[in-house]
Design an enzyme around this catalytic site. Structure first.
Site, PDB file in Angstrom:
ATOM      1  N   LYS A  75     108.117 -35.199  58.055  1.00 14.89           N
ATOM      2  CA  LYS A  75     109.053 -34.078  58.241  1.00 14.89           C
ATOM      3  C   LYS A  75     108.611 -33.229  59.431  1.00 14.89           C
ATOM      4  O   LYS A  75     107.461 -33.327  59.886  1.00 14.89           O
ATOM      5  CB  LYS A  75     109.099 -33.241  56.961  1.00 14.89           C
ATOM      6  CG  LYS A  75     107.767 -32.575  56.609  1.00 14.89           C
ATOM      7  CD  LYS A  75     107.755 -32.037  55.185  1.00 14.89           C
ATOM      8  CE  LYS A  75     106.393 -31.461  54.851  1.00 14.89           C
ATOM      9  NZ  LYS A  75     106.230 -31.232  53.406  1.00 14.89           N
TER      10      LYS A  75
ATOM     11  N   TYR B 161      97.287  -8.620  79.152  1.00 12.99           N
ATOM     12  CA  TYR B 161      98.034  -7.474  78.604  1.00 12.99           C
ATOM     13  C   TYR B 161      97.140  -6.591  77.742  1.00 12.99           C
ATOM     14  O   TYR B 161      96.287  -7.091  76.996  1.00 12.99           O
ATOM     15  CB  TYR B 161      99.178  -7.977  77.725  1.00 12.99           C
ATOM     16  CG  TYR B 161     100.332  -8.577  78.487  1.00 12.99           C
ATOM     17  CD1 TYR B 161     101.137  -7.794  79.311  1.00 12.99           C
ATOM     18  CD2 TYR B 161     100.633  -9.923  78.364  1.00 12.99           C
ATOM     19  CE1 TYR B 161     102.208  -8.350  79.995  1.00 12.99           C
ATOM     20  CE2 TYR B 161     101.704 -10.494  79.035  1.00 12.99           C
ATOM     21  CZ  TYR B 161     102.490  -9.687  79.861  1.00 12.99           C
ATOM     22  OH  TYR B 161     103.546 -10.236  80.527  1.00 12.99           O
TER      23      TYR B 161
END
Ligand SMILES: *Cc1c(COP(=O)(O)O)cnc(C)c1O
Length: 338
Positions: free
Chosen positions: A34, A234
């Protein structure tokens, strides 16, 4: 040049399936592919698993099953997630089998009746007796085979009791159950993470004879020297205390390298280096032991560096990290080694 390369080693898939078959024998091994085989590529992984003797495939949705049916016309495919009424025609056309818990049992498709033995998610609280004629198997799912043997044994006993005397195949175990709980193996084990050579227990997969299938590599795209007091990234979360060589790797959270991975290590030309500062969308920074040339190889996963290490540091599981790796051509080059 590509920002990063993901390599999928199908030889490792085959060896893992072989190991699982020997471990779980006489139970059959079913490969759970899956979510695009947890980001590894469902068509490739499914094919290699079948070559190595996996006897069926399992996915979560009808759409995933339809995709797989195109490349595996002869395989037994089980859809484990719940299926809506408007998907039944597609399910029939793709010749899949359905896991059915609560609610109506579609009459004209092979079904695996799902009993809830403690997962508390899908599944019914009781099996109908007699079973409907199109029930080809009964199943349940373990909630904590990776961490709680007592509860796993309880679920295994409940399932054994609820299915006693039934003549259809019974399946219960995921990878952790297949590896550590012989009583849970029954007729088939449904293995996803272990087929990919990742440990369901979060430790070294080699302890269970498994080999990682995926490796992920990049390079230093920029090398720069920060003076004391200068920062990278950042929020200025990394400020150099002394002159420090920094390498910028063109892989960020949009590539599947999450922001929680600050502080983890990668290999720069084989040497362990810490990821420093805030991880941005398209890049992260590493603290280098000294000046290194632009283009120096960086291994994010592979060469002995395990995805499990990153998962532990980020307080998550390899399943989630693997599913998140962006393997489409707009972000990386994906190579399959047959
Ligand atoms: C995903 C899934 C599995 C496979 O679990 P792994 O831990 O990856 O082996 C097995 N059974 C069901 C019902 C699942 O949803």
């Amino acid at each position: 040049m590509a920002r990063s390369q993901v390599t999928i080693d199908l030889g490792a898939v085959r060896r893992n399936v072989d190991t699982l078959r020997r471990t779980a024998s006489p139970a059959a091994v079913w490969a759970v592919v899956k979510a695009d085989a947890y980001g590894h590529g469902a068509a490739d992984v499914a094919h290699a698993a079948l070559e190595a003797g996996a006897e069926a495939l399992a996915v979560a949705t009808v759409a995933e099953a339809r995709e797989l049916r195109r490349t595996e016309p002869g395989a037994q495919i089980l859809v484990m997630g719940p299926v809506e009424g408007d998907e039944l025609a597609a399910a029939r056309e793709a010749r899949v089998e359905l896991a059915v818990g609560d609610g109506e049992v579609p009459a004209d498709l092979p079904v695996h009746l799902k009993l809830d033995t403690g997962m508390g998610r899908w599944g019914s609280s009781e099996l109908p007796r007699p079973l409907p004629p199109n029930a080809v198997a009964v199943m349940s799912h373990l909630a904590s085979a990776d961490c709680d043997p007592t509860f796993t044994e309880l679920q295994t006993e409940r399932f054994a009791r609820a299915t006693a005397g039934l003549r259809v195949p019974r399946h219960l175990a995921n990878s952790a159950g297949a590896l550590r709980f012989p009583a849970a193996r029954l007729d088939a084990v449904r293995c996803g993470i272990a087929v990919l050579g990742l440990s369901p227990f979060g430790d070294d997969p080699a302890a269970d004879g498994l080999e990682p299938v995926l490796s992920w590599r990049s390079r230093l795209a920029r090398v720069t020297r920060l003076e004391a007091g200068e920062s990278t990234g950042y929020g200025r979360r990394f400020v150099a205390e002394r002159p420090t060589w920094i390498g910028v790797v063109p892989v960020g959270y949009a590539d599947g390298f999450p922001r929680d991975l600050t502080g983890t290590e990668v290999l720069v030309a084989g040497e362990r280096c810490a990821v420093v500062g805030t991880i941005s969308m398209d890049a992260f920074a590493v603290a280098l032991p000294g000046e290194r040339p632009v283009g120096t190889a960086v291994t994010i996963v592979g060469d002995g560096l395990l995805l499990e290490e990153h998962a532990r540091l980020a307080n998550t599981i390899t399943y989630e990290l693997a599913c998140g790796i962006a393997t489409d051509a707009s972000r990386c080059v994906r190579t399959v080694v047959a």
